[in-house]
Every structure is written in C-alpha cells, then in structure tokens.
Motif scaffolding. Structure first.
Motif, mmCIF file in Angstrom:
data_model
loop_
_atom_site.group_PDB
_atom_site.id
_atom_site.type_symbol
_atom_site.label_atom_id
_atom_site.label_comp_id
_atom_site.label_asym_id
_atom_site.label_seq_id
_atom_site.Cartn_x
_atom_site.Cartn_y
_atom_site.Cartn_z
ATOM 1 N N THR A 245 -74.458 47.499 -28.580
ATOM 2 C CA THR A 245 -75.500 48.458 -28.917
ATOM 3 C C THR A 245 -75.908 49.329 -27.742
ATOM 4 O O THR A 245 -75.986 50.551 -27.869
ATOM 5 C CB THR A 245 -76.740 47.721 -29.466
ATOM 6 O OG1 THR A 245 -76.357 46.994 -30.645
ATOM 7 C CG2 THR A 245 -77.858 48.691 -29.819
ATOM 8 N N ASP A 246 -76.169 48.714 -26.590
ATOM 9 C CA ASP A 246 -76.696 49.466 -25.455
ATOM 10 C C ASP A 246 -76.248 48.784 -24.161
ATOM 11 O O ASP A 246 -76.644 47.651 -23.893
ATOM 12 C CB ASP A 246 -78.222 49.507 -25.541
ATOM 13 C CG ASP A 246 -78.865 50.281 -24.394
ATOM 14 O OD1 ASP A 246 -78.139 50.853 -23.556
ATOM 15 O OD2 ASP A 246 -80.108 50.298 -24.334
ATOM 16 N N PRO A 247 -75.433 49.447 -23.341
ATOM 17 C CA PRO A 247 -74.934 48.822 -22.112
ATOM 18 C C PRO A 247 -75.941 48.784 -20.971
ATOM 19 O O PRO A 247 -75.708 48.117 -19.968
ATOM 20 C CB PRO A 247 -73.746 49.714 -21.741
ATOM 21 C CG PRO A 247 -74.140 51.071 -22.253
ATOM 22 C CD PRO A 247 -74.879 50.806 -23.541
ATOM 23 N N THR A 248 -77.072 49.484 -21.123
ATOM 24 C CA THR A 248 -78.047 49.542 -20.039
ATOM 25 C C THR A 248 -78.561 48.146 -19.698
ATOM 26 O O THR A 248 -79.063 47.433 -20.558
ATOM 27 C CB THR A 248 -79.242 50.439 -20.434
ATOM 28 O OG1 THR A 248 -78.759 51.680 -20.932
ATOM 29 C CG2 THR A 248 -80.140 50.682 -19.229
ATOM 30 N N GLY A 249 -78.433 47.757 -18.444
ATOM 31 C CA GLY A 249 -78.936 46.468 -17.998
ATOM 32 C C GLY A 249 -77.935 45.329 -18.073
ATOM 33 O O GLY A 249 -78.252 44.205 -17.654
ATOM 34 N N CYS A 250 -76.732 45.586 -18.574
ATOM 35 C CA CYS A 250 -75.739 44.508 -18.668
ATOM 36 C C CYS A 250 -75.347 43.988 -17.288
ATOM 37 O O CYS A 250 -75.138 42.785 -17.107
ATOM 38 C CB CYS A 250 -74.502 44.988 -19.421
ATOM 39 S SG CYS A 250 -74.781 45.190 -21.190
ATOM 40 N N GLY A 251 -75.245 44.889 -16.326
ATOM 41 C CA GLY A 251 -74.904 44.463 -14.973
ATOM 42 C C GLY A 251 -75.970 43.561 -14.371
ATOM 43 O O GLY A 251 -75.656 42.591 -13.678
ATOM 44 N N ASP A 252 -77.229 43.870 -14.639
ATOM 45 C CA ASP A 252 -78.312 43.025 -14.133
ATOM 46 C C ASP A 252 -78.271 41.649 -14.784
ATOM 47 O O ASP A 252 -78.519 40.628 -14.126
ATOM 48 C CB ASP A 252 -79.659 43.688 -14.389
ATOM 49 C CG ASP A 252 -79.838 44.977 -13.605
ATOM 50 O OD1 ASP A 252 -79.274 45.069 -12.496
ATOM 51 O OD2 ASP A 252 -80.545 45.868 -14.080
#
Length: 310
Positions: A245-252
């Motif tokens: 849905t949303d890749p934002t923050g996956c790295g964190d």
C-alpha cells in the motif's frame, strides 16, 4: 537492552499521484523542469526516522529510547507517544520552530518525490548521547547534519556500538566525513541507491566498506536485502505481503528489526528476516505508524514466511 535512537521526529504529509512520474518528466528537459502532480489523496502522519524506528521496536516489545529535537507544534505527536508507551525523556523542545515536516508524493511505481523542512531538527546537536543512561547500542539515523556528526563521535567515545544509517541525509556529507562514520560505526544500513552513492562519495567498493564494519546491510525492496560481514554474505528474502500500500517508512521498520536482532544476539539470517517481515507488515498500511500486531501474531507470520521460529 536499551537502544538509543538518534534521529528525526517529523510530520509526514503524504500524497498519492495516481500515475507514474516517468510519464510526465521528459529526460531531455530536466534542465527546465516544471511539473505539477494532481494528488487527490492526502494524509498527515506521525513520522521521522527516530519516531518510526522507536514505534516498530516498541511493537516487538523492545526497549527503544528515542532522542530528537521537536518544535512548538509537537503536541499531537507527544500525545501519540504517550499512548504507545514510548519514552519522551530525551526529546528536546526547541521554541519558535516547527517540528520537521516531510511532504512526500508517491506514484504508482512506488517512486517518491520528497520536500523536507528540517525545522527543530537543525538543533539535534543540542542532545548529547552521554545524557542517556543504560544504553547498550544505538543508531545514528537521518537528523540534523551537526547532530549526526556529534552523535557518531559521542557513541564512539562512550564505547557504545551503533548503526550508521545515513538515509536521505547521506548527500549532506563529504566522502571524508562518510569514511569517518564508517570508522566509528559498528554496522551500516543503506538501501541500494544509498549504497551506490556511498561508494561514489568514498571511492570504496561494497567489499571494502564491509571490511570496515561488523556488517554492511543493503536493502533492495521487494528483492530482499543483503548482509555483508567479513568473509560472509547473507541473502535475505523479502517477506510475503498481501497488499502493498505505502512504502513510506519501510526502511525504518527494517532497521528496528535489525536493532531487535542485535539486542537478542540473533544470527544475521534471523535478524535480517525479522527486519524483512517488519518492512512487509508496514508496507500494507498507509503512513509509518499505523500498523500494529500482537507479538504472537508476528512470530506466527515469521514461521509462515520462513518455516522456522526463532
């Protein structure tokens, strides 16, 4: 097993462009770039690397201790931290500033264009690693430039092993400064683009960078990740996800998994898989701190993906 998480707190304004950037950016005209993207979907979320990493580590019942600087508009975020049980004792309020703000536009290929106002983050150097007691390991995540440099030096001086996670802050540093970080840090985490940029800035190959730390960790999204240690290379598969849905923050989220594995002295194959699963769970939700799970559910899903239980 307290982990000191030095990094940013931010409000993320997240917008979705229901097309592909590549359809609207002409490669031979980037010198006169003037584009506008219609974004009918918009949300304001709690974010920032320190906040996101701490949130994910808290979900795993870890012991996150975030350290960051925030502005006079931090009230709603502070209430959220109270609700989630995350410590606020090393979050410093800087008057007459805004909390850092990220404005993120994501297209249908999960590419992102981000504008970032640092605000209170520019005062990150006013926080001192030595002020936090009982810390066993840490991370220097994207933050104010002076703060990242100071915290790397302070971790090293205190003999506390830490992850260097330059993220989107990597372009702020010279090759010499990045080499210094690689001497101070115990581990380095990067995505594939950042890894290429770090190599270009330092003049070192992946192998040479890996020889300077206990582990060099490079994530590649849906292609999984690679963990390089002296003499070994571990290929970590991506965990299955039902509805990206949303890749934002996956790295964190991934980095929180690394901190958890380090805290529990797990092998790199398991540590990488925990990190991978956290990233997969996060990508199923909008925003960076809207996912949640019970710990038993997490380990059940781990076994489903990787066919064993740590």
């Amino acid at each position: 097993m307290t982990a000191l998480i030095c990094g940013s707190f931010a409000y993320d304004t997240i917008m979705v462009f229901n097309d592909r950037f590549k359809n609207h950016i002409l490669p031979d005209k980037v010198h006169i770039l003037n584009v506008s993207f219609l974004v009918p979907q918009l949300r304001r979320e709690f974010g920032g690397c320190a906040g996101n990493i701490a949130y994910n580590l808290q979900l795993l019942k870890g012991d996150p201790l975030p350290m960051g600087t925030v502005g006079s508009d931090f009230g709603p975020y502070q209430q959220w931290l109270e609700q989630t049980g995350i410590s606020r004792r090393h979050i410093r309020l800087i008057d007459d500033t805004y909390t850092a703000q990220a404005f993120i536009t994501t297209d249908m290929d999960a590419n992102q264009i981000t504008a970032f106002h640092p605000g209170a983050m520019n005062f990150a150097h006013e926080n001192q690693v030595e002020d936090a007691k009982g810390v066993e390991r840490g991370i220097v995540a994207p933050d104010g430039r002076e703060g990242m440099i100071a915290h790397g030096q302070q971790f090293q001086a205190a003999g506390i092993p830490f992850i260097f996670d330059p993220g989107q802050g990597l372009p702020m540093f010279t090759g010499e400064e990045l080499l210094k970080f690689s001497e101070q840090a115990t581990w380095i985490t990067l995505n594939d683009y950042e890894a290429q940029l770090l190599q270009k800035r330092t003049g070192l190959s992946t192998r040479q960078l890996a020889e300077r730390v206990d582990a060099l960790i490079i994530t590649r999204g849906a292609e999984g990740s690679t963990i390089y240690t002296p003499g070994y290379r571990f290929e970590i598969p991506a965990a299955k996800t039902t509805a990206p849905t949303d890749p934002t923050g996956c790295g964190d989220a991934y980095r929180a998994g690394i901190l958890y594995g380090l805290a529990h002295a797990m092998d790199w194959e398991t540590t990488g898989r925990i990190a991978s699963l956290l990233g997969a769970i996060k990508i199923e939700y909008h925003g960076t701190q809207n996912h949640s799970f019970e710990l038993a559910e997490f380990w059940d899903r781990f076994k489903e993906n990787f066919h064993y239980r740590p």
